[in-house]
Design a protein around this motif. Structure first.
Motif, PDB file in Angstrom:
ATOM      1  N   TYR A 123     -10.566 -12.861   9.200  1.00  0.00           N
ATOM      2  CA  TYR A 123      -9.928 -11.586   9.528  1.00  0.00           C
ATOM      3  C   TYR A 123      -8.428 -11.638   9.233  1.00  0.00           C
ATOM      4  O   TYR A 123      -7.846 -10.670   8.754  1.00  0.00           O
ATOM      5  N   GLU A 124      -7.813 -12.778   9.504  1.00  0.00           N
ATOM      6  CA  GLU A 124      -6.398 -12.942   9.217  1.00  0.00           C
ATOM      7  C   GLU A 124      -6.137 -12.821   7.715  1.00  0.00           C
ATOM      8  O   GLU A 124      -5.180 -12.156   7.284  1.00  0.00           O
ATOM      9  N   GLN A 125      -6.989 -13.437   6.905  1.00  0.00           N
ATOM     10  CA  GLN A 125      -6.831 -13.363   5.463  1.00  0.00           C
ATOM     11  C   GLN A 125      -7.000 -11.936   4.962  1.00  0.00           C
ATOM     12  O   GLN A 125      -6.246 -11.470   4.093  1.00  0.00           O
ATOM     13  N   LYS A 126      -7.976 -11.205   5.512  1.00  0.00           N
ATOM     14  CA  LYS A 126      -8.178  -9.808   5.119  1.00  0.00           C
ATOM     15  C   LYS A 126      -6.988  -8.951   5.524  1.00  0.00           C
ATOM     16  O   LYS A 126      -6.583  -8.041   4.791  1.00  0.00           O
ATOM     17  N   PHE A 127      -6.418  -9.226   6.690  1.00  0.00           N
ATOM     18  CA  PHE A 127      -5.242  -8.486   7.150  1.00  0.00           C
ATOM     19  C   PHE A 127      -4.080  -8.697   6.186  1.00  0.00           C
ATOM     20  O   PHE A 127      -3.379  -7.742   5.825  1.00  0.00           O
ATOM     21  N   ASP A 128      -3.876  -9.941   5.755  1.00  0.00           N
ATOM     22  CA  ASP A 128      -2.800 -10.233   4.807  1.00  0.00           C
ATOM     23  C   ASP A 128      -2.983  -9.475   3.501  1.00  0.00           C
ATOM     24  O   ASP A 128      -2.035  -8.926   2.938  1.00  0.00           O
ATOM     25  N   VAL A 129      -4.218  -9.413   3.015  1.00  0.00           N
ATOM     26  CA  VAL A 129      -4.492  -8.757   1.737  1.00  0.00           C
ATOM     27  C   VAL A 129      -4.396  -7.243   1.852  1.00  0.00           C
ATOM     28  O   VAL A 129      -3.731  -6.576   1.050  1.00  0.00           O
ATOM     29  N   VAL A 130      -5.041  -6.674   2.870  1.00  0.00           N
ATOM     30  CA  VAL A 130      -5.160  -5.219   2.954  1.00  0.00           C
ATOM     31  C   VAL A 130      -3.914  -4.559   3.541  1.00  0.00           C
ATOM     32  O   VAL A 130      -3.434  -3.541   3.025  1.00  0.00           O
ATOM     33  N   VAL A 131      -3.366  -5.116   4.605  1.00  0.00           N
ATOM     34  CA  VAL A 131      -2.253  -4.474   5.302  1.00  0.00           C
ATOM     35  C   VAL A 131      -0.900  -4.985   4.818  1.00  0.00           C
ATOM     36  O   VAL A 131      -0.012  -4.203   4.486  1.00  0.00           O
ATOM     37  N   ARG A 132      -0.749  -6.294   4.731  1.00  0.00           N
ATOM     38  CA  ARG A 132       0.531  -6.859   4.305  1.00  0.00           C
ATOM     39  C   ARG A 132       0.656  -6.885   2.779  1.00  0.00           C
ATOM     40  O   ARG A 132       1.710  -7.188   2.240  1.00  0.00           O
ATOM     41  N   ASN A 133      -0.422  -6.550   2.098  1.00  0.00           N
ATOM     42  CA  ASN A 133      -0.462  -6.396   0.642  1.00  0.00           C
ATOM     43  C   ASN A 133      -0.097  -7.662  -0.121  1.00  0.00           C
ATOM     44  O   ASN A 133       0.552  -7.613  -1.168  1.00  0.00           O
ATOM     45  N   TYR A 134      -0.543  -8.796   0.380  1.00  0.00           N
ATOM     46  CA  TYR A 134      -0.495 -10.024  -0.413  1.00  0.00           C
ATOM     47  C   TYR A 134      -1.777 -10.047  -1.235  1.00  0.00           C
ATOM     48  O   TYR A 134      -2.742 -10.729  -0.913  1.00  0.00           O
ATOM     49  N   SER A 135      -1.755  -9.248  -2.284  1.00  0.00           N
ATOM     50  CA  SER A 135      -2.971  -8.928  -3.020  1.00  0.00           C
ATOM     51  C   SER A 135      -2.692  -8.844  -4.507  1.00  0.00           C
ATOM     52  O   SER A 135      -1.642  -8.360  -4.937  1.00  0.00           O
ATOM     53  N   LEU A 136      -3.673  -9.296  -5.304  1.00  0.00           N
ATOM     54  CA  LEU A 136      -3.596  -9.189  -6.757  1.00  0.00           C
ATOM     55  C   LEU A 136      -4.602  -8.168  -7.290  1.00  0.00           C
ATOM     56  O   LEU A 136      -4.829  -8.104  -8.492  1.00  0.00           O
ATOM     57  N   MET A 137      -5.188  -7.375  -6.410  1.00  0.00           N
ATOM     58  CA  MET A 137      -6.186  -6.389  -6.832  1.00  0.00           C
ATOM     59  C   MET A 137      -5.474  -5.131  -7.316  1.00  0.00           C
ATOM     60  O   MET A 137      -4.997  -4.309  -6.514  1.00  0.00           O
ATOM     61  N   SER A 138      -5.387  -4.975  -8.623  1.00  0.00           N
ATOM     62  CA  SER A 138      -4.578  -3.906  -9.211  1.00  0.00           C
ATOM     63  C   SER A 138      -5.061  -2.512  -8.838  1.00  0.00           C
ATOM     64  O   SER A 138      -4.291  -1.547  -8.874  1.00  0.00           O
ATOM     65  N   GLU A 139      -6.332  -2.383  -8.481  1.00  0.00           N
ATOM     66  CA  GLU A 139      -6.862  -1.062  -8.117  1.00  0.00           C
ATOM     67  C   GLU A 139      -6.255  -0.550  -6.819  1.00  0.00           C
ATOM     68  O   GLU A 139      -6.178   0.662  -6.597  1.00  0.00           O
ATOM     69  N   THR A 140      -5.836  -1.464  -5.944  1.00  0.00           N
ATOM     70  CA  THR A 140      -5.388  -1.046  -4.612  1.00  0.00           C
ATOM     71  C   THR A 140      -4.022  -1.572  -4.196  1.00  0.00           C
ATOM     72  O   THR A 140      -3.480  -1.129  -3.177  1.00  0.00           O
ATOM     73  N   ASN A 141      -3.425  -2.496  -4.935  1.00  0.00           N
ATOM     74  CA  ASN A 141      -2.194  -3.114  -4.453  1.00  0.00           C
ATOM     75  C   ASN A 141      -0.919  -2.398  -4.902  1.00  0.00           C
ATOM     76  O   ASN A 141       0.184  -2.822  -4.569  1.00  0.00           O
ATOM     77  N   GLY A 142      -1.063  -1.323  -5.669  1.00  0.00           N
ATOM     78  CA  GLY A 142       0.098  -0.552  -6.085  1.00  0.00           C
ATOM     79  C   GLY A 142       0.465  -0.697  -7.546  1.00  0.00           C
ATOM     80  O   GLY A 142       1.358   0.006  -8.034  1.00  0.00           O
ATOM     81  N   GLU A 143      -0.206  -1.577  -8.274  1.00  0.00           N
ATOM     82  CA  GLU A 143       0.133  -1.752  -9.693  1.00  0.00           C
ATOM     83  C   GLU A 143      -0.098  -0.462 -10.474  1.00  0.00           C
ATOM     84  O   GLU A 143       0.699  -0.121 -11.363  1.00  0.00           O
ATOM     85  N   ARG A 144      -1.170   0.246 -10.159  1.00  0.00           N
ATOM     86  CA  ARG A 144      -1.433   1.495 -10.872  1.00  0.00           C
ATOM     87  C   ARG A 144      -0.468   2.590 -10.431  1.00  0.00           C
ATOM     88  O   ARG A 144      -0.021   3.408 -11.239  1.00  0.00           O
ATOM     89  N   TRP A 145      -0.140   2.605  -9.137  1.00  0.00           N
ATOM     90  CA  TRP A 145       0.838   3.588  -8.654  1.00  0.00           C
ATOM     91  C   TRP A 145       2.192   3.371  -9.322  1.00  0.00           C
ATOM     92  O   TRP A 145       2.897   4.329  -9.647  1.00  0.00           O
ATOM     93  N   LEU A 146       2.566   2.117  -9.540  1.00  0.00           N
ATOM     94  CA  LEU A 146       3.860   1.800 -10.128  1.00  0.00           C
ATOM     95  C   LEU A 146       4.055   2.489 -11.475  1.00  0.00           C
ATOM     96  O   LEU A 146       5.172   2.862 -11.839  1.00  0.00           O
ATOM     97  N   LEU A 147       2.956   2.694 -12.202  1.00  0.00           N
ATOM     98  CA  LEU A 147       3.040   3.337 -13.517  1.00  0.00           C
ATOM     99  C   LEU A 147       3.492   4.791 -13.411  1.00  0.00           C
ATOM    100  O   LEU A 147       3.988   5.354 -14.389  1.00  0.00           O
ATOM    101  N   SER A 148       3.337   5.401 -12.244  1.00  0.00           N
ATOM    102  CA  SER A 148       3.771   6.794 -12.068  1.00  0.00           C
ATOM    103  C   SER A 148       5.294   6.913 -12.069  1.00  0.00           C
ATOM    104  O   SER A 148       5.839   8.019 -12.178  1.00  0.00           O
ATOM    105  N   LEU A 149       5.994   5.783 -11.953  1.00  0.00           N
ATOM    106  CA  LEU A 149       7.452   5.789 -11.964  1.00  0.00           C
ATOM    107  C   LEU A 149       8.030   5.696 -13.374  1.00  0.00           C
ATOM    108  O   LEU A 149       9.242   5.789 -13.557  1.00  0.00           O
ATOM    109  N   LEU A 150       7.159   5.516 -14.370  1.00  0.00           N
ATOM    110  CA  LEU A 150       7.639   5.359 -15.744  1.00  0.00           C
ATOM    111  C   LEU A 150       8.018   6.697 -16.355  1.00  0.00           C
ATOM    112  O   LEU A 150       7.538   7.754 -15.959  1.00  0.00           O
TER     113      LEU A 150
END
Length: 263
Positions: A20-47
């Motif tokens: 549960y701690e690991q999931k919290f880090d990934v989902v809430v604290r965003n220590y994540s490499l999952m481009s679909e959900t970690n903001g990588e795709r959102w970042l492209l909206s700033l271009l």
């Protein structure tokens, strides 16, 4: 507490709590490499609408494909020394005039280096220590961001994306002159297990950006959070994350959502 948890039932409870701690880090604290959900795709909206982009760590072209989907008038220059990446470009992008591919690596110095090809996304300019199968090793040419931009007369990038399996900081160091002139509006790099193979640390990146006209952020999905270094987050194996640098000039526009979250 040791008596409570150092037994079969207690160990099972602890294992679940850790998950549960690991999931919290990934989902809430965003220590994540999952481009679909970690903001990588959102970042492209700033271009910008017609951005010039470096995609360093091209691999199968998935990131380039996302960039072109977000900004159809992009001009993307992909870099990757692997044979797989060259085949991917030839099969999927050779007829797309928006994409240029350079079958070479980037580093902090120009020359030749050995490339460790694991035939997967862990291909790197450094050998990995994660139980992977023995790689195919071959010599590849490498250059620097500074040298390449000088040779190609590139003065400005709207977006600099780096996913080099642990070689990210070497690449940034090879662009110090370009970045000192705020040549890239926005840059993003991956902090993951490859950094341990390269024997590099997040504190080095923090110190590197202190000398440049950039502010460093932790990427979230929909906003950026100011980066504050702490030794507890300097674990590339358990707290992998995407970090974003934004030039002073780009920040002046005032259109980037920022939230100062501390957790």
């Amino acid at each position: 507490l040791q008596r409570v948890f150092w037994n079969k039932l207690g160990a099972a409870i602890v294992s679940r709590l850790i998950r549960y701690e690991q999931k919290f880090d990934v989902v809430v604290r965003n220590y994540s490499l999952m481009s679909e959900t970690n903001g990588e795709r959102w970042l492209l909206s700033l271009l910008d609408e017609e951005p010039v982009v470096f995609d360093i760590g091209f691999h199968d072209g998935a990131s380039t494909r996302e960039i072109l989907r977000a900004r159809r008038k992009s001009r993307v220059i992909g870099f990757d020394p692997s044979r797989f990446a060259l085949r991917s470009y030839e099969e999927n992008f050779a007829d797309d005039k928006r994409v240029v591919f350079e079958n070479l690596g980037l580093s902090n110095d120009s020359g030749n280096l050995e490339f460790y090809d694991y035939e997967n996304m862990c291909n790197s300019l450094v050998p990995r220590k994660e139980g992977l199968e023995s790689p195919t090793v071959y010599t590849v040419p490498v250059t620097t961001i500074d040298d390449y931009c000088s040779e190609q007369n590139i003065k400005r990038l709207n977006f600099l994306r780096i996913d080099a399996e642990g070689f990210d900081l070497h690449i940034l160091e090879g662009g110090q002159e370009f970045l000192s002139a705020q040549g890239a509006d926005i840059l993003v790099f991956e902090f993951a297990s490859g950094w341990s193979a390269s024997k590099r640390y997040l504190w080095e990146a923090a110190e590197y950006f202190e000398t440049l006209p950039y502010t460093l952020y932790h990427l979230f999905n929909g906003f950026l959070c100011p980066f504050i270094y702490d030794v507890t987050i300097d674990s590339s194996c358990t707290l992998s994350a995407m970090y974003v640098g934004v030039s002073d000039k780009r920040l002046e526009r005032g259109d980037i959502p920022l939230r100062d979250y501390r957790f």
